[in-house]
Design a protein around this motif. Structure first.
Motif, PDB file in Angstrom:
ATOM      1  N   VAL A 166       0.717  -1.101   0.034  1.00 32.78           N
ATOM      2  CA  VAL A 166       0.036  -0.073   0.014  1.00 32.78           C
ATOM      3  C   VAL A 166       0.930   1.242  -0.033  1.00 32.78           C
ATOM      4  O   VAL A 166       1.949   1.502   1.097  1.00 32.78           O
ATOM      5  N   LYS A 181       3.926   0.450   2.640  1.00 32.76           N
ATOM      6  CA  LYS A 181       3.554  -0.282   3.853  1.00 32.76           C
ATOM      7  C   LYS A 181       3.280  -1.836   3.051  1.00 32.76           C
ATOM      8  O   LYS A 181       2.707  -1.915   2.086  1.00 32.76           O
ATOM      9  N   TYR A 183       1.737  -5.607   3.611  1.00 36.97           N
ATOM     10  CA  TYR A 183       0.513  -6.579   4.297  1.00 36.97           C
ATOM     11  C   TYR A 183       0.643  -7.708   3.933  1.00 36.97           C
ATOM     12  O   TYR A 183       0.915  -8.074   2.620  1.00 36.97           O
ATOM     13  N   GLU A 203      -5.143  -4.155  11.900  1.00 34.31           N
ATOM     14  CA  GLU A 203      -4.891  -3.386  10.529  1.00 34.31           C
ATOM     15  C   GLU A 203      -4.748  -4.278   9.454  1.00 34.31           C
ATOM     16  O   GLU A 203      -5.023  -3.861   8.326  1.00 34.31           O
ATOM     17  N   ASN A 204      -4.106  -5.335   9.539  1.00 31.48           N
ATOM     18  CA  ASN A 204      -3.681  -6.077   8.404  1.00 31.48           C
ATOM     19  C   ASN A 204      -5.158  -6.436   7.894  1.00 31.48           C
ATOM     20  O   ASN A 204      -5.315  -6.523   6.559  1.00 31.48           O
ATOM     21  N   ALA A 207      -6.803  -3.905   5.894  1.00 27.07           N
ATOM     22  CA  ALA A 207      -6.220  -3.610   4.785  1.00 27.07           C
ATOM     23  C   ALA A 207      -6.303  -4.665   3.605  1.00 27.07           C
ATOM     24  O   ALA A 207      -6.647  -4.357   2.537  1.00 27.07           O
ATOM     25  N   TYR A 211      -8.228  -3.583   0.072  1.00 28.98           N
ATOM     26  CA  TYR A 211      -7.342  -4.314  -1.202  1.00 28.98           C
ATOM     27  C   TYR A 211      -8.490  -5.189  -1.965  1.00 28.98           C
ATOM     28  O   TYR A 211      -8.356  -5.050  -2.963  1.00 28.98           O
ATOM     29  N   PHE A 220      -2.170   4.724   2.039  1.00 29.19           N
ATOM     30  CA  PHE A 220      -1.967   5.258   3.295  1.00 29.19           C
ATOM     31  C   PHE A 220      -1.669   6.914   3.263  1.00 29.19           C
ATOM     32  O   PHE A 220      -1.325   7.295   1.867  1.00 29.19           O
ATOM     33  N   ASP A 231      -3.929   5.768   8.393  1.00 28.53           N
ATOM     34  CA  ASP A 231      -3.706   4.424   8.051  1.00 28.53           C
ATOM     35  C   ASP A 231      -3.947   4.086   6.685  1.00 28.53           C
ATOM     36  O   ASP A 231      -3.480   3.314   5.771  1.00 28.53           O
ATOM     37  N   PHE A 232      -5.382   4.598   6.262  1.00 29.93           N
ATOM     38  CA  PHE A 232      -5.698   4.151   4.845  1.00 29.93           C
ATOM     39  C   PHE A 232      -6.574   5.148   4.120  1.00 29.93           C
ATOM     40  O   PHE A 232      -7.393   6.022   4.845  1.00 29.93           O
TER      41      PHE A 232
END
Length: 303
Positions: A166, A181, A183, A203-204, A207, A211, A220, A231-232
């Motif tokens: 990301v 980042k 993931y 968080e993963n 994500a 995604y 991010f 974060d996103f």
């Protein structure tokens, strides 16, 4: 194909990647990218009711919440549902990806260096990381490996769908490519590496869910000039998302402040969300409305 037959080709990434399919079949195909189960698919496979009625019923919502906790830790590989010892199953999947899909197909002579690199990537989930930082981390534990090799290994892991990246929306193209980042494509695989789990797993999983729905539009947002650290970001959908295990955590105020800071720096970002393990409501502050929602609701939300 000329005879109007429908042909389905399946198999391991160790045998053929998407780029090789394109070369071999000459563009005469349609590719379907398949990820592990989404949470809705996971619940359906376990025959757990998860419609709006279920989420409004205390007993059924408790069952869905319990399944969400398992999904958070075990991930969504369909076959994992057949096993009680899911961790052992996931460990074999991880070894198959590292040794088969990555090491064997790319003729890697030092699989131990590859394993340690993936472990270091797991430890950086939630943070942007450069190739130089990964190089230093691996070198610091006594593994002799060049920075170019680090770049190659990360590329192989992305090609094998072990990882995805990301990028930072506020950096140049080169920095987006070199300091993203990373993931894991499935939480069960990441969970094999972690000791302090919930914050990274949460968080993963957010994500992965984003995604799945927005692979080309997910970023991010971090900027030293504005102080923003979010974060996103889904700029095409005017949405920013922070992830926080609990609003009672010491970090919660930082998450809220960063969303407000982003909204003031970019008024086009109008949908502000905080995803937590628990908690629901709206925070109104400084002209911003921030929607707080539990992970269960976020994963089942129509995106």
């Amino acid at each position: 194909a000329d005879g109007k037959e429908r042909v389905f080709i399946t198999g391991s990434n160790a045998k053929m990647l998407s780029s090789e399919i394109e070369t071999t079949l000459g563009g005469r195909y349609l590719e379907k990218f398949v990820m592990p189960f989404s949470f809705s698919e996971y619940l359906a496979a376990r025959e757990i009711q998860h419609d709006d009625i279920a989420l409004e019923t205390t007993k059924l919502r408790g069952i869905v919440a319990g399944a969400c906790d398992q999904y958070l830790h075990d991930g969504g590989f369909p076959e994992s549902l057949l096993y009680h010892a899911r961790r052992e199953y996931l460990s074999t999947v991880l070894q198959k990806i590292i040794l088969g899909d990555i090491a064997t197909r790319n003729q890697i002579r030092n699989p131990q260096a590859l394993r340690l690199l993936i472990k270091k990537v797991a430890e950086t989930v939630r943070s942007e990381v450069s190739f130089s930082k990964l190089y230093g981390a691996v070198k610091g534990i006594g593994i002799s490996i060049s920075k170019d090799t680090i770049i190659d290994y990360i590329s192989y892991a992305l090609d094998a769908y072990l990882l995805f990246r990301v990028p930072n929306y506020y950096t140049s193209f080169s920095d987006r490519e070199s300091t993203p980042k990373y993931y894991f494509m499935d939480n069960g695989l990441l969970n094999l590496y972690l000791s302090d789990k919930n914050s990274a797993l949460l968080e993963n999983l957010v994500a992965v869910d984003l995604y799945r729905n927005h692979p080309e539009q997910l970023f991010f947002a971090k900027s030293s000039s504005t102080g923003v650290d979010v974060d996103f970001l889904l700029p095409e959908h005017h949405t920013a998302i922070q992830v926080c295990v609990s609003l009672s955590d010491s970090s919660a105020e930082r998450e809220i402040s960063n969303l407000i800071r982003l909204h003031k720096a970019s008024t086009e970002i109008t949908e502000l969300i905080i995803v937590t393990m628990e908690g629901n409501g709206v925070i109104d502050r400084d002209g911003c409305s921030i929607h707080v929602m539990p992970l269960v609701d976020f994963l089942l939300m129509k995106k």
